[in-house]
Each structure stands twice: as C-alpha cells, then as structure tokens.
Design a protein around this motif. Structure first.
Motif, short mmCIF file in Angstrom:
data_model
loop_
_atom_site.label_atom_id
_atom_site.label_comp_id
_atom_site.label_asym_id
_atom_site.label_seq_id
_atom_site.Cartn_x
_atom_site.Cartn_y
_atom_site.Cartn_z
N ASP A 81 0.83 -1.21 0.00
CA ASP A 81 0.00 0.00 0.00
C ASP A 81 0.86 1.25 0.00
OD1 ASP A 81 -2.38 -1.50 0.13
OD2 ASP A 81 -2.17 -1.70 2.32
N GLN A 139 0.71 5.84 -0.64
CA GLN A 139 -0.13 7.05 -0.62
C GLN A 139 0.65 8.21 -1.21
OE1 GLN A 139 -1.39 8.38 3.28
NE2 GLN A 139 -3.06 9.61 2.43
N CYS A 140 -0.02 8.97 -2.06
CA CYS A 140 0.61 10.14 -2.66
C CYS A 140 0.66 11.29 -1.65
CB CYS A 140 -0.17 10.59 -3.90
SG CYS A 140 0.50 12.08 -4.68
N ASN A 179 -2.93 12.71 -1.90
CA ASN A 179 -3.37 11.85 -0.79
C ASN A 179 -4.12 10.59 -1.23
OD1 ASN A 179 -2.29 13.48 1.28
ND2 ASN A 179 -4.07 14.83 1.20
N ARG A 180 -4.10 10.29 -2.52
CA ARG A 180 -4.76 9.06 -2.98
C ARG A 180 -3.96 7.85 -2.51
NH1 ARG A 180 -8.29 9.80 -7.43
NH2 ARG A 180 -8.68 7.55 -7.28
N GLN A 181 -4.69 6.81 -2.13
CA GLN A 181 -4.06 5.56 -1.71
C GLN A 181 -4.34 4.47 -2.74
OE1 GLN A 181 -5.05 4.39 2.29
NE2 GLN A 181 -4.67 6.41 3.17
N TYR A 182 -3.34 3.66 -3.01
CA TYR A 182 -3.51 2.54 -3.92
C TYR A 182 -2.39 1.53 -3.68
CZ TYR A 182 -0.14 5.23 -6.80
OH TYR A 182 0.95 5.94 -7.26
N GLN A 183 -2.33 0.50 -4.48
CA GLN A 183 -1.31 -0.54 -4.33
C GLN A 183 -0.33 -0.52 -5.49
OE1 GLN A 183 -3.06 -4.44 -3.67
NE2 GLN A 183 -2.93 -4.17 -1.44
N CYS A 189 3.13 9.47 -8.87
CA CYS A 189 1.73 9.16 -8.59
C CYS A 189 0.99 8.85 -9.91
CB CYS A 189 1.05 10.33 -7.89
SG CYS A 189 -0.70 10.03 -7.51
N VAL A 214 5.18 9.33 -3.99
CA VAL A 214 4.36 8.22 -3.48
C VAL A 214 5.15 7.48 -2.41
CG1 VAL A 214 3.21 6.07 -4.05
CG2 VAL A 214 3.08 8.00 -5.62
N ILE A 227 2.82 3.12 2.85
CA ILE A 227 2.02 3.25 4.07
C ILE A 227 2.55 2.26 5.10
CG2 ILE A 227 -0.28 3.04 5.09
CD1 ILE A 227 -1.44 3.82 2.39
#
Length: 214
Positions: free
Chosen positions: A86, A88-89, A93-97, A136, A145, A148
């Motif tokens: 995981d 986060q930018c 603030n976008r979260q992704y994998q 990102c 990026v 987390i």
C-alpha cells in the motif's frame, strides 16, 4: 664498658643487612586481570512475558516469525512471483497498491550489493537513505508516493520495502526492530542500521548469497 656509639653502629649495620635481605627476596608476580570479550552478535531475542514467539503471517510472503520473509525458492515453489504494498501520494493523498516483480527487483538489488558491498563499509548509500519515490499514477506528480507503514511493527511489509528500495522511509526505531528480531547489531546511526536491514533481507531471500557482514 661499652660506649653508646658502638651500640648504635652495630644496630645500624644490622638494619642495613635486614633491608638488603628483604629487597633480595622475590616478589610474587602481579595478578593479571583478564577482560572478558563481549560477543558482538546479540543473543537470541527474549520476548517479554505473554508474547508468543510466532505471529500470524501478515502477508503470504512473510513467515510466522517477526521480520522474517520467505526465501526466493519458497516463493517460487508457492507460485508467488509478484508482491504488492500500500502506498499514498503526498500531493493528492490518494491511496492505492503497487506491485513488484520479485525476481527482477531482487536481481537489481542483489547485483548492486555484490558489486558495492566492500565499498559501502557497513553504511547505506544516499540512494537508500533518501530513496527516490514512485510517481503518482493519479496526479502524475514525481517522487511523491510513499509506502504506508503499519502502525504495528510486526505487520510491516518488509519485502515490499526492500524490492521498492524504500526501506529508507522507515524510522530508526522500525529499522532497529528488524535488527532486534533478526539478531543483528542494532546500535549506531541510521545509515548503519539501514545497511544491515538491506543485507539481512537479502540474506533471507538468498541464504547462500554473499550477504554476510564483513
């Protein structure tokens, strides 16, 4: 009648003889104090009372021991060729994998370690201390990026951080946690502890590789 002077002279001569005799007597050799040498390798980690030596594996590529991941052979035999983590930018603030190919990423890191191990002298290079972060995929900003981090140290995604060369994003306390549970010397500045973390994870993945400390 004896004179007092004669008595004094004889007494003086006897005193000199006694002094000379005492000086000639051998003195016992001084006792040697042998300093105990401390082994640099830490003893096996003793867990606080009530803590189990094993944990539920936080990821399929992690073992049931803290800060220990499976070897490359075990991952390949289990069909695990890609791992994820995981992120986060820091801008949007976008979260992704993000996914990493295990073999390709490890080959890149292991080749660098093999070529530069003796030059590094137990110190992480600047590229590890201050890693270049991914761009990102949403806002297209560069170097923004970040991984987390799990609040509980036993759930840190160590393999993901290694393959992404983002172990430098860990705090010193998190790196010391890794070294603590992998029986590595964990004192010193962050660049030293970070180097040991990289080397330790490479050793876990390839136990017969040239990843022992100098």
């Amino acid at each position: 009648m004896r004179t007092p002077l004669a008595l004094t002279g004889n007494h003086h001569q006897d005193g000199q003889a006694d002094l000379k005799l005492s000086l000639q007597q051998p003195q016992p050799p001084p006792q040697r104090v042998v300093a105990l040498r401390h082994n640099r390798r830490n003893p096996r980690q003793v867990l606080p009372q009530g803590k189990s030596p094993t944990i539920p594996p936080p990821f399929p590529w992690a073992t049931n021991h803290r800060a220990i991941v499976h070897s490359l052979k075990h991952l390949a035999d289990s069909g695990i060729n890609v791992i994820s983590g995981d992120v986060q930018c820091k801008r949007c603030n976008r979260q992704y994998q993000i996914e990493h190919d295990v073999k390709a990423k490890f080959l890149e890191i292991s080749c660098y370690v093999k070529e530069n191990k003796y030059k590094l002298k137990d110190r992480a290079p600047q590229s590890w201390l201050y890693p270049t972060l991914p761009n990102c995929k949403y806002c297209a900003q560069e170097n923004c990026v970040k991984p987390i981090m799990a609040q509980n140290k036993k759930s840190i995604n160590w393999l993901f951080l290694l393959l992404g060369q983002m172990l430098g994003c860990c705090t010193l306390a998190q790196l010391k946690y890794f070294c603590k549970h992998t029986r590595n010397h964990r004192t010193g500045a962050k660049d030293r502890v970070l180097f040991l973390t990289y080397l330790g994870l490479c050793k876990q993945l390839e136990p017969n590789g040239p990843f022992d400390r100098l």
